[in-house]
Design a protein around this motif. Structure first.
Motif, PDB file in Angstrom:
ATOM      1  N   MET A   1     -16.560  -9.915 -11.815  1.00  0.00           N
ATOM      2  CA  MET A   1     -17.006 -10.998 -12.708  1.00  0.00           C
ATOM      3  C   MET A   1     -17.968 -11.923 -11.971  1.00  0.00           C
ATOM      4  SD  MET A   1     -14.764 -14.076 -14.486  1.00  0.00           S
ATOM      5  CE  MET A   1     -14.097 -14.659 -12.933  1.00  0.00           C
ATOM      6  N   LYS A   2     -19.129 -12.186 -12.595  1.00  0.00           N
ATOM      7  CA  LYS A   2     -20.048 -13.161 -12.019  1.00  0.00           C
ATOM      8  C   LYS A   2     -20.237 -14.302 -13.003  1.00  0.00           C
ATOM      9  CE  LYS A   2     -23.412 -10.368 -10.587  1.00  0.00           C
ATOM     10  NZ  LYS A   2     -24.619  -9.953  -9.843  1.00  0.00           N
ATOM     11  N   LYS A   3     -19.580 -15.405 -12.683  1.00  0.00           N
ATOM     12  CA  LYS A   3     -19.671 -16.608 -13.509  1.00  0.00           C
ATOM     13  C   LYS A   3     -19.709 -17.823 -12.603  1.00  0.00           C
ATOM     14  CE  LYS A   3     -17.058 -15.092 -17.544  1.00  0.00           C
ATOM     15  NZ  LYS A   3     -18.141 -15.230 -18.521  1.00  0.00           N
ATOM     16  N   PHE A   4     -20.168 -18.931 -13.164  1.00  0.00           N
ATOM     17  CA  PHE A   4     -20.054 -20.203 -12.465  1.00  0.00           C
ATOM     18  C   PHE A   4     -18.662 -20.749 -12.748  1.00  0.00           C
ATOM     19  CE2 PHE A   4     -24.707 -19.974 -13.356  1.00  0.00           C
ATOM     20  CZ  PHE A   4     -25.135 -19.883 -12.034  1.00  0.00           C
ATOM     21  N   VAL A   5     -17.748 -20.542 -11.821  1.00  0.00           N
ATOM     22  CA  VAL A   5     -16.361 -20.943 -12.056  1.00  0.00           C
ATOM     23  C   VAL A   5     -15.696 -21.186 -10.701  1.00  0.00           C
ATOM     24  CG1 VAL A   5     -15.629 -18.508 -12.164  1.00  0.00           C
ATOM     25  CG2 VAL A   5     -14.209 -20.253 -13.253  1.00  0.00           C
ATOM     26  N   ASN A   6     -14.775 -22.128 -10.674  1.00  0.00           N
ATOM     27  CA  ASN A   6     -13.925 -22.294  -9.502  1.00  0.00           C
ATOM     28  C   ASN A   6     -12.628 -21.556  -9.804  1.00  0.00           C
ATOM     29  OD1 ASN A   6     -15.660 -23.927  -7.823  1.00  0.00           O
ATOM     30  ND2 ASN A   6     -15.326 -25.591  -9.278  1.00  0.00           N
TER      31      ASN A   6
ATOM     32  N   VAL B 190     -30.522 -20.146  -9.079  1.00  0.00           N
ATOM     33  CA  VAL B 190     -29.762 -18.999  -8.570  1.00  0.00           C
ATOM     34  C   VAL B 190     -29.558 -18.012  -9.714  1.00  0.00           C
ATOM     35  CG1 VAL B 190     -27.536 -20.143  -9.023  1.00  0.00           C
ATOM     36  CG2 VAL B 190     -27.637 -18.275  -7.369  1.00  0.00           C
ATOM     37  N   LEU B 192     -27.421 -14.767 -11.261  1.00  0.00           N
ATOM     38  CA  LEU B 192     -26.212 -13.933 -11.183  1.00  0.00           C
ATOM     39  C   LEU B 192     -26.519 -12.510 -11.633  1.00  0.00           C
ATOM     40  CD1 LEU B 192     -23.382 -16.263 -12.589  1.00  0.00           C
ATOM     41  CD2 LEU B 192     -24.515 -16.300 -10.366  1.00  0.00           C
ATOM     42  N   THR B 193     -27.543 -12.372 -12.468  1.00  0.00           N
ATOM     43  CA  THR B 193     -27.974 -11.040 -12.917  1.00  0.00           C
ATOM     44  C   THR B 193     -29.506 -11.014 -12.955  1.00  0.00           C
ATOM     45  OG1 THR B 193     -28.162 -11.512 -15.294  1.00  0.00           O
ATOM     46  CG2 THR B 193     -25.979 -10.891 -14.483  1.00  0.00           C
ATOM     47  N   LEU B 207     -29.308  -6.139  -8.562  1.00  0.00           N
ATOM     48  CA  LEU B 207     -28.435  -7.124  -7.940  1.00  0.00           C
ATOM     49  C   LEU B 207     -27.024  -6.551  -8.033  1.00  0.00           C
ATOM     50  CD1 LEU B 207     -28.885  -9.980  -6.725  1.00  0.00           C
ATOM     51  CD2 LEU B 207     -28.506 -10.928  -8.989  1.00  0.00           C
ATOM     52  N   GLY B 208     -26.350  -6.462  -6.901  1.00  0.00           N
ATOM     53  CA  GLY B 208     -25.027  -5.843  -6.884  1.00  0.00           C
ATOM     54  C   GLY B 208     -24.020  -6.594  -7.745  1.00  0.00           C
ATOM     55  N   ASP B 209     -22.923  -5.932  -8.073  1.00  0.00           N
ATOM     56  CA  ASP B 209     -21.898  -6.494  -8.956  1.00  0.00           C
ATOM     57  C   ASP B 209     -21.284  -7.783  -8.425  1.00  0.00           C
ATOM     58  OD1 ASP B 209     -22.183  -4.658 -10.890  1.00  0.00           O
ATOM     59  OD2 ASP B 209     -20.448  -3.439 -10.325  1.00  0.00           O
ATOM     60  N   ASP B 210     -21.400  -7.999  -7.121  1.00  0.00           N
ATOM     61  CA  ASP B 210     -20.811  -9.209  -6.530  1.00  0.00           C
ATOM     62  C   ASP B 210     -21.874 -10.052  -5.827  1.00  0.00           C
ATOM     63  OD1 ASP B 210     -21.404  -7.479  -4.508  1.00  0.00           O
ATOM     64  OD2 ASP B 210     -19.467  -7.668  -3.481  1.00  0.00           O
ATOM     65  N   GLU B 211     -23.141  -9.819  -6.168  1.00  0.00           N
ATOM     66  CA  GLU B 211     -24.233 -10.510  -5.466  1.00  0.00           C
ATOM     67  C   GLU B 211     -24.915 -11.557  -6.336  1.00  0.00           C
ATOM     68  OE1 GLU B 211     -26.227  -7.486  -2.227  1.00  0.00           O
ATOM     69  OE2 GLU B 211     -26.865  -7.319  -4.317  1.00  0.00           O
ATOM     70  N   ILE B 212     -25.476 -12.556  -5.666  1.00  0.00           N
ATOM     71  CA  ILE B 212     -26.333 -13.545  -6.333  1.00  0.00           C
ATOM     72  C   ILE B 212     -27.628 -13.693  -5.535  1.00  0.00           C
ATOM     73  CG2 ILE B 212     -24.377 -14.787  -7.308  1.00  0.00           C
ATOM     74  CD1 ILE B 212     -24.709 -16.928  -5.168  1.00  0.00           C
ATOM     75  N   ILE B 229     -21.246 -13.535  -4.305  1.00  0.00           N
ATOM     76  CA  ILE B 229     -20.965 -14.670  -5.171  1.00  0.00           C
ATOM     77  C   ILE B 229     -19.843 -15.513  -4.573  1.00  0.00           C
ATOM     78  CG2 ILE B 229     -19.349 -13.383  -6.675  1.00  0.00           C
ATOM     79  CD1 ILE B 229     -20.691 -15.189  -8.989  1.00  0.00           C
ATOM     80  N   SER B 231     -17.708 -19.642  -5.148  1.00  0.00           N
ATOM     81  CA  SER B 231     -17.222 -20.532  -6.217  1.00  0.00           C
ATOM     82  C   SER B 231     -18.347 -21.408  -6.750  1.00  0.00           C
ATOM     83  CB  SER B 231     -16.104 -21.422  -5.678  1.00  0.00           C
ATOM     84  OG  SER B 231     -16.661 -22.377  -4.785  1.00  0.00           O
ATOM     85  N   ALA B 232     -18.136 -21.964  -7.941  1.00  0.00           N
ATOM     86  CA  ALA B 232     -19.119 -22.869  -8.535  1.00  0.00           C
ATOM     87  C   ALA B 232     -19.380 -24.061  -7.619  1.00  0.00           C
ATOM     88  CB  ALA B 232     -18.632 -23.336  -9.910  1.00  0.00           C
ATOM     89  N   ILE B 235     -21.696 -22.910  -4.939  1.00  0.00           N
ATOM     90  CA  ILE B 235     -23.048 -22.659  -5.478  1.00  0.00           C
ATOM     91  C   ILE B 235     -23.793 -23.976  -5.677  1.00  0.00           C
ATOM     92  CG2 ILE B 235     -24.300 -21.864  -7.531  1.00  0.00           C
ATOM     93  CD1 ILE B 235     -22.312 -19.513  -7.674  1.00  0.00           C
ATOM     94  N   GLY B 304     -27.744 -17.152 -14.884  1.00  0.00           N
ATOM     95  CA  GLY B 304     -28.044 -17.979 -13.725  1.00  0.00           C
ATOM     96  C   GLY B 304     -28.348 -19.386 -14.172  1.00  0.00           C
TER      97      GLY B 304
END
Lengths: 331, 331
Positions: A1-6, B190, B192-193, B207-212, B229, B231-232, B235, B304
């Motif tokens: 999951m790629k989201k802006f979240v804590n 930034v 995310l996708t 962009l990888g599944d866990d990359e930003i 990625i 935490s918010a 970021i 993003g």
């Protein structure tokens, strides 16, 4: 999951905190009841309007609290009805001698929470009524609903009762207007992708790389059919025909036309859909005289859109044209 | 590719047609020059403000044409600078005795088109000046740029020069204000996708599944770094620290704070980011007194966000607070 979240459990409170910080003069946030209210509510001279629903549909409903729209919104967690306590707290927070109207999109969980809350609030001496919204023509019953679902058309009900309440209408009159607008409002949506709830961390359902879900619900509930993706023109036909034939809308009608994004679709595509829908309506003698393009009722990051039509008469058109001051531009 | 599109080559014209149909009283659309203009432009009593850029960044700039903002926008195709002809046609369409200001985000292609257009317009007797916007702190030079890129902070320049022009300021004064606002505005984004241009039909980069991609450009250009990625909270630090240290912003400053979505990110996440950024600034003695949360300058369907800070003095704050009437709510 790629989201802006804590912490996913804090997703909703952190969003609400941000909303309040961004609107310090007009909104208040009560973390205990997950409650966003107008800073100037309640006002003795107007019926207070409250709506709650699961979160994940933003801007519905926390970002449409403000002059001419909601007096308070009490969201639940993502895609979860607000607990009864939250609804009662919201009614208490904006309790006005003119009364409180609770708006509810028609889902079983929300219906139960709000009906119980109405009883509790009534027992406390709050003058309260409840109005259910069910504008979605896609399915008769669905995963979370007996009867039709309430979706983006809900905004027209909020706008109309918000305007009427600002003008001093009493509770019965506000209810009449809300019921009237709901009765002439029809919506249908389509998903291009699933959505990913923060706490789940993976897509809520599977949709093939070339598939769309026609008539999807705003929680990813199945709709009418799953099919291969087609052109924007064909998609507009797929959405618009069941809407037009349902009321039905007819030659000579004036309408409000909304193209609502479901969260992950850029506004460029929404305007493209708007233009197609507008021309198809005009070709049938139906005239869009008010337009709404953007995100009103979303499903997290779902790519997709819904189309809503509202049949206008002078009364409804005037209410929709009244001023509103809310965090997002809607009306 | 799953998008709402008919012929990808007609994506931009169909979007513009929809925009014009949705705003018949305020906007006009000239298909020959891909041009959206205010219906009441030009006005003899104000400098006309024009911006063009590649499409795919909506609402920038076609959806911010209106009172207090742009008089016209002349987009190119998706991620392509408008041809010089379009820019000249726009200057001609809104030619006012008080002059025409061309706003350009700093990309090599746009710069060339607008500089040539300024020469042509000048040769036709149009009183014209050009102002470049370069608010992105992420990189010094990039794929499509010599010098810094112009991104979402551009909106503050538009708002300020739009307000000044409505108030009757002359061309030199409008240019002074635009340069001043650009000089105190800083942005970083930034991804995310990646995003998918309609004509390409596949993501513009991987962009990888866990990359930003930190510091990404609004055309998917590489930024400062690609990383896992986080935490918010983290970021926001990654974006805010380079912004704050660049101007620098300092204890005691009043600022406008914008959290801009890049197209595929729901507004719930943007408000969550806003709350975090707001509190981090306050902790440094920097006070956000104006807030902007939503989509202003996007990159098609990219998930993003970017953060923009503007250092305020009384003059800038007053200009930002002036009324504006445009298809989207921004100010």
């Amino acid at each position: 999951m790629k989201k802006f979240v804590n912490d996913p459990k804090q997703f909703v409170p952190e969003m609400l905190k941000g909303l309040a910080l961004a609107n310090p003069d007009t909104l208040t946030y009560d973390p205990e009841a997950n409650l966003i209210a107008r800073a100037d509510a309640p006002r003795d001279d107007k019926v207070s309007i409250v709506q709650g629903s699961g979160s994940g549909h933003e801007p519905a409903h926390v970002m449409v609290v403000g002059k001419g729209m909601l007096d308070a919104a009490c969201p639940g967690d993502v895609f979860a009805a607000p607990p009864t306590d939250y609804v009662v707290a919201a009614a208490r927070r904006v309790n006005s001698p003119k009364g409180v109207l609770l708006l509810v999109n028609n889902y079983t969980g929300d219906k139960m929470a709000f009906e119980m809350a109405e009883e509790f609030a009534d027992a406390e001496g709050i003058k309260v009524k409840t109005l259910f919204i069910d504008d979605d023509v896609a399915v008769k019953d669905s995963t979370y609903t007996i009867g039709r679902r309430g979706v983006a058309g809900n905004f027209f009900v909020i706008k109309a009762v918000g305007a009427a309440s600002e003008a001093g209408a009493d509770l019965d009159e506000v209810v009449r207007i809300g019921q009237k607008v709901n009765s002439v409002t029809r919506t249908m949506g389509v998903a291009l992708t699933a959505c990913t709830p923060p706490a789940k961390g993976s897509p809520l359902f599977e949709l093939g790389d070339d598939e769309i879900e026609v008539g999807v619900g705003i929680h990813g509930e199945p709709g009418r059919a799953r099919q291969k993706i087609v052109s924007a023109d064909e998609i507009v036909d797929i959405l618009l025909d069941p809407i037009v034939s349902d009321l039905p809308f007819a030659d000579g009608d004036r309408v409000a036309l909304m193209v609502n994004g479901l969260g992950g679709t850029p506004i460029s595509e929404l305007y493209l859909l708007y233009g197609i829908a507008h021309e198809k309506l005009v070709a049938q003698g139906i005239t869009p005289v008010r337009s709404y393009v953007g995100e009103y009722c979303t499903s997290l990051d779902m790519a997709g859109a819904s189309i809503t039509l509202v049949k206008l008469d002078d009364e409804v058109e005037e209410l929709l044209a009244a001023p509103a001051e809310i965090p997002i531009r809607t009306f």
